[in-house]
Design a protein around this motif. Structure first.
Motif, mmCIF file in Angstrom:
data_model
loop_
_atom_site.group_PDB
_atom_site.id
_atom_site.type_symbol
_atom_site.label_atom_id
_atom_site.label_comp_id
_atom_site.label_asym_id
_atom_site.label_seq_id
_atom_site.Cartn_x
_atom_site.Cartn_y
_atom_site.Cartn_z
ATOM 1 N N ASN A 1 84.055 -10.646 38.597
ATOM 2 C CA ASN A 1 84.032 -9.246 38.661
ATOM 3 C C ASN A 1 83.237 -8.739 37.346
ATOM 4 O OD1 ASN A 1 86.874 -9.263 40.029
ATOM 5 N ND2 ASN A 1 85.376 -8.606 41.174
ATOM 6 N N TRP A 2 82.085 -9.522 36.945
ATOM 7 C CA TRP A 2 81.612 -9.267 35.735
ATOM 8 C C TRP A 2 80.401 -8.129 35.913
ATOM 9 C CZ3 TRP A 2 76.198 -9.091 34.697
ATOM 10 C CH2 TRP A 2 76.004 -8.992 33.156
ATOM 11 N N ARG A 3 80.655 -6.938 35.370
ATOM 12 C CA ARG A 3 79.809 -5.778 35.309
ATOM 13 C C ARG A 3 78.726 -5.491 34.301
ATOM 14 N NH1 ARG A 3 82.441 -2.160 38.977
ATOM 15 N NH2 ARG A 3 84.352 -3.012 39.511
ATOM 16 N N CYS A 4 77.684 -5.034 34.742
ATOM 17 C CA CYS A 4 76.668 -4.329 33.684
ATOM 18 C C CYS A 4 76.214 -3.207 34.339
ATOM 19 C CB CYS A 4 75.629 -5.436 33.211
ATOM 20 S SG CYS A 4 74.477 -5.677 34.885
ATOM 21 N N THR A 5 74.960 -2.652 33.817
ATOM 22 C CA THR A 5 74.486 -1.332 34.217
ATOM 23 C C THR A 5 73.958 -1.684 35.790
ATOM 24 O OG1 THR A 5 72.384 -1.609 33.092
ATOM 25 C CG2 THR A 5 74.110 -0.202 32.031
ATOM 26 N N GLY B 1 74.866 -3.420 37.884
ATOM 27 C CA GLY B 1 75.800 -3.968 39.210
ATOM 28 C C GLY B 1 77.017 -4.868 38.765
ATOM 29 N N GLU B 2 77.416 -5.778 39.813
ATOM 30 C CA GLU B 2 78.778 -6.573 39.455
ATOM 31 C C GLU B 2 78.298 -7.722 40.313
ATOM 32 O OE1 GLU B 2 83.229 -6.939 40.752
ATOM 33 O OE2 GLU B 2 82.304 -4.944 40.981
ATOM 34 N N ASP C 1 80.685 -10.799 41.557
ATOM 35 C CA ASP C 1 81.951 -11.092 42.211
ATOM 36 C C ASP C 1 82.317 -12.450 41.265
ATOM 37 O OD1 ASP C 1 81.892 -9.226 43.863
ATOM 38 O OD2 ASP C 1 81.337 -10.578 45.371
ATOM 39 N N LEU D 1 70.962 -9.480 38.495
ATOM 40 C CA LEU D 1 72.239 -9.697 37.740
ATOM 41 C C LEU D 1 72.515 -11.116 37.106
ATOM 42 C CD1 LEU D 1 74.371 -7.875 40.513
ATOM 43 C CD2 LEU D 1 74.046 -6.997 38.018
#
Length: 119
Positions: A30-34, A36-37, A39, A79
């Motif tokens: 669930n790594w997120r950045c501006t 998106g994500e 899984d 991503l």
């Protein structure tokens, strides 16, 4: 948390176990950045695996893999590059690969399919 979110998290947990049982090393979930994500981010024999997980209670609205269309794959590639930029200390990887895991039914016992290469 909404029921669909609970279903999704349970599917991601099962997918992570599935990958670990096959020798993958999980690096991130669930790594997120501006943008998106992601899984699951994992290493499989020197290959960085970007794994999209789709969990559905049934196929009433289509198979989970139908949601991983060309547009979604382009976004996942972007991503993946963002993740690599955010992790400059990662040991060198031989390649990057997009993968998908689809689960239909109960996230713990339903049918699980794993596509190892989405390119």
């Amino acid at each position: 948390m909404a029921a669909k979110d609970i279903l999704g998290r349970a599917g991601e947990a099962r997918a992570a176990r599935h990958l670990e049982e096959r020798g993958y090393t999980i690096l991130d979930r669930n790594w997120r950045c501006t943008q998106g994500e992601l899984d699951i981010v994992a290493i499989d024999h020197g290959v960085l695996a970007i794994v999209e997980v789709k969990t559905r209670r049934s196929e009433a609205y289509g198979h989970p893999f139908e949601a991983v269309d060309a547009r979604k794959r382009r976004r996942l590639w972007g991503l993946a590059h963002a993740w690599l930029e955010a992790h400059p200390d990662l040991p060198r990887v031989r390649a990057v690969r997009l993968e998908a895991i689809g689960i239909v039914g109960d996230p713990e016992s339903g049918a699980l399919e794993h596509l190892k290469d989405l390119s």
